[in-house]
Design a protein around this motif. Structure first.
Motif, mmCIF file in Angstrom:
data_model
loop_
_atom_site.group_PDB
_atom_site.id
_atom_site.type_symbol
_atom_site.label_atom_id
_atom_site.label_comp_id
_atom_site.label_asym_id
_atom_site.label_seq_id
_atom_site.Cartn_x
_atom_site.Cartn_y
_atom_site.Cartn_z
ATOM 1 N N PRO A 42 -2.567 2.800 -11.825
ATOM 2 C CA PRO A 42 -2.233 1.387 -12.016
ATOM 3 C C PRO A 42 -0.745 1.150 -12.256
ATOM 4 O O PRO A 42 -0.196 0.145 -11.780
ATOM 5 N N ARG A 43 -0.094 2.082 -12.940
ATOM 6 C CA ARG A 43 1.348 1.917 -13.175
ATOM 7 C C ARG A 43 2.117 1.951 -11.866
ATOM 8 O O ARG A 43 2.971 1.106 -11.608
ATOM 9 N N LEU A 44 1.804 2.967 -11.034
ATOM 10 C CA LEU A 44 2.516 3.086 -9.762
ATOM 11 C C LEU A 44 2.254 1.880 -8.875
ATOM 12 O O LEU A 44 3.140 1.397 -8.189
ATOM 13 N N LYS A 45 1.011 1.376 -8.914
ATOM 14 C CA LYS A 45 0.706 0.192 -8.099
ATOM 15 C C LYS A 45 1.526 -0.995 -8.601
ATOM 16 O O LYS A 45 2.030 -1.791 -7.813
ATOM 17 N N GLY A 46 1.661 -1.102 -9.922
ATOM 18 C CA GLY A 46 2.450 -2.184 -10.516
ATOM 19 C C GLY A 46 3.918 -2.079 -10.131
ATOM 20 O O GLY A 46 4.519 -3.066 -9.673
ATOM 21 N N ILE B 116 8.306 -6.998 -4.139
ATOM 22 C CA ILE B 116 8.825 -8.353 -4.340
ATOM 23 C C ILE B 116 10.346 -8.352 -4.206
ATOM 24 O O ILE B 116 10.933 -9.233 -3.560
ATOM 25 N N ILE B 117 10.996 -7.325 -4.767
ATOM 26 C CA ILE B 117 12.459 -7.230 -4.673
ATOM 27 C C ILE B 117 12.874 -7.105 -3.202
ATOM 28 O O ILE B 117 13.754 -7.818 -2.722
ATOM 29 N N HIS C 275 0.831 -1.202 0.000
ATOM 30 C CA HIS C 275 0.000 0.000 0.000
ATOM 31 C C HIS C 275 0.869 1.256 0.000
ATOM 32 O O HIS C 275 0.576 2.224 -0.696
ATOM 33 N N GLY C 276 1.953 1.224 0.794
ATOM 34 C CA GLY C 276 2.745 2.422 1.036
ATOM 35 C C GLY C 276 3.391 3.013 -0.209
ATOM 36 O O GLY C 276 3.425 4.229 -0.370
ATOM 37 N N PHE C 277 3.880 2.164 -1.108
ATOM 38 C CA PHE C 277 4.629 2.665 -2.269
ATOM 39 C C PHE C 277 3.769 3.619 -3.106
ATOM 40 O O PHE C 277 4.106 4.780 -3.296
ATOM 41 N N TRP C 278 2.608 3.132 -3.549
ATOM 42 C CA TRP C 278 1.730 3.983 -4.351
ATOM 43 C C TRP C 278 1.216 5.167 -3.530
ATOM 44 O O TRP C 278 1.148 6.301 -3.994
ATOM 45 N N SER C 279 0.865 4.863 -2.273
ATOM 46 C CA SER C 279 0.273 5.866 -1.392
ATOM 47 C C SER C 279 1.191 7.076 -1.218
ATOM 48 O O SER C 279 0.724 8.215 -1.164
#
Ligand code: HEM
Ligand code: SF4
Ligand code: FES
Lengths: 226, 253
Positions: free
Chosen positions: A196-200, A207-208, A178-182
């Motif tokens: 959607p791009r940022l969520k991707g 994962i990394i 959640h935090g990355f896009w948020s």
């Protein structure tokens, strides 16, 4: 400026900026940690760790990092308390599963789990390296602290530390899904096309981070049984 | 969809005499409700029964009954405007419910939306936010004058989408923080995208956001619950726009 930092958007801005800073730090931290897997003598990792301890730039960044963590943690509690107060009477029946993810609603609890992990992590390594007695080793004719033996010793001798570190990486990963896009949304760098791009990208980043940090205890866990 | 009859439904409804009194849940039963009935028609039937029995009818807000006024705010079975996305309560139909089911109906819950009676809440906090900056002070002239100011289609679309907010408060009701961010973001995005609204865009963002905090609404956690429950499909991208306007306004100051 004081008006800005006491406003809801201003406080959230600090969460986002400190979050960005911590996410950058995680990348650097992961790259160095992965050197643990570079060779079995630990020379590569020891050199990198020694470089990080003695590099003047790191001396400046270290207190900044501490401030980053402090800001993120303090404001997470300040924000959460304000937010709880905004609804003094709860719903008898509430069904938020239908409109939002569990993670996005429970960042504070994942954060507290990360904080507990962080305290353990600091005691395990940082504290010992800074204030404790560390065995020394000769690498390429230079005497330095044997950080590799500190890490591998912990991970090979105590299986539950491996489990705790994997769990830590998982909690962090959940926080970041959640935090990355948020963090982008908070500073206004988002729109319907980029969401959607940022969520991707956030999922790839997560994962990394989770994968990368988990591989290390998994590697030593396997090694301890060989 | 063919009409069916729900032979029996149970309703668990929040009753509260007035703003000062303590509320409680009461349970009622209704028989033979058509699945074609709207939710508010079902509420009307309930009230007819209650009046016949000499019980105080359940107070709830409603006006247009066609999804445009935004007054019909009810929290039904744990969701703002009930079990469907993108609709108001008056657009909800009984076919969404099953026979014998218990339907729990509560008022919007937020410190800034105090209960007036039963299911009615006082949403004047939204008016106060609007009065803090949700307008333009210049004289925009007649339609003929307005048409001489060209607006690119993308800005016009964005402004129109945001302008469709009806001030229902579902965003606040659904948000875990009772945040009014989507409402404020809709107003700010609407006006900031139009040439008439641009000159005051920064001042507007600052003043509306300030009022929102003062009135006790929570902050945004970006959960996206508001966007799902909003009957007008206001996108949380408007919140990014509000954040952008607010941050740049503070940089300018
Ligand atoms: C390395 C560790 C951490 C990283 C990389 C990180 C990263 C982030 C990011 C990027 C966000 C999104 C910011 C935004 O929504 O604008 C966030 C939100 C949040 N973090 Fe962290 N975080 C970390 C540790 C923690 C800790 C230790 C806590 C608390 C004890 C915490 C509590 C929170 C909370 C509560 C939010 C959401 C605030 C809200 O309600 O909007 N985080 N974090
Ligand atoms: S943004 Fe949507 S949910 Fe919120 S008040 Fe406007 S129409 Fe209602
Ligand atoms: S009564 Fe007007 S929107 Fe429902």
């Amino acid at each position: 400026m004081s008006g800005f930092l006491s406003s809801a958007i201003g406080k959230k801005f600090l969460m986002s900026i400190s979050g960005f800073f911590l996410m950058l730090f995680l990348i650097v931290h992961l790259i160095i940690n992965l050197l643990l897997l570079a060779d079995t003598t630990g020379a590569t990792f020891n050199i990198a760790a020694h470089f990080m301890r003695t590099n003047p730039l790191v001396k400046i960044i270290e207190p900044l990092l501490a401030i980053g963590f402090l800001v993120h943690i303090c404001y997470s509690f300040i924000i959460s308390i304000t937010n709880w107060r905004a609804r003094p009477i709860k719903y008898e029946v509430n069904n938020p599963r239908e409109n939002s993810t569990w993670i996005s609603r429970n960042m504070i609890y994942l954060g507290i789990l990360i904080l507990l992990f962080l305290i353990m992590h600091v005691i395990n390594f940082f504290w010992k390296l800074r204030f404790g007695e560390i065995p020394e080793i000769m690498v390429n004719g230079e005497l330095m602290e044997n950080t590799y033996s500190l890490v591998s010793g912990l991970f090979i001798n105590y299986w539950w530390y491996d489990v705790l570190y994997i769990l830590g990486a998982i909690f962090l990963g959940l926080h970041l899904t959640h935090g990355f896009w948020s963090a982008f949304q908070t500073i206004g760098l988002d729109n319907t096309r980029w969401k959607p791009r940022l969520k991707g990208i956030g999922i790839v980043y997560t994962i990394i981070i989770t994968g990368g940090f988990s591989i290390i205890p998994i590697y030593f866990l396997i090694k301890s049984y060989l | 969809m063919a009409e069916k009859i729900l032979r029996k439904i149970k309703l668990k409804i929040w009753r509260q005499e007035n703003a000062q009194s303590k509320g409680y849940f009461d349970t009622y039963e209704l028989e033979n409700i058509s699945t074609d009935a709207s939710f508010l028609e079902m509420m009307d039937l309930l009230n007819e029964h209650l009046i016949m029995e000499g019980i105080d009818p359940v107070a709830f807000d409603h006006d247009c009954r066609e999804g445009i006024c935004g007054s019909c705010g009810l929290f039904i079975n744990g969701r703002a405007h009930g079990p469907d996305n993108d609709i108001t309560t008056c657009q909800l139909h009984m076919r969404k419910f099953r026979e014998g089911a218990t339907i729990v109906i509560e008022p919007w819950r937020a410190k800034s939306f105090p209960v007036i009676k039963d299911l009615m809440v006082d949403r004047s906090a939204f008016d106060i936010i609007q009065q803090a900056g949700g307008f333009i002070t210049i004289n925009t002239g007649s339609a003929v004058v307005a048409n001489t100011i060209l607006i690119d289609p993308k800005s016009a679309e964005t402004a129109m989408d945001a302008a469709s907010c009806i001030g229902c408060g579902a965003c606040v009701a659904a948000c875990k923080n009772s945040s009014a961010m989507l409402f404020v973001a809709a107003k700010v995005t609407h006006l900031a995208n139009l040439p008439q609204g641009k000159p005051e865009a920064k001042k507007r963002a600052i003043q509306m956001a300030k009022k929102m905090d003062e009135l006790g609404f929570g902050g945004c956690s970006n959960t996206g619950a508001c966007e799902v429950e909003c009957p007008k499909n206001i996108s949380i991208s408007t919140i990014a726009t509000l954040n952008r306007e607010y941050l740049s306004a503070n940089v300018d100051q």
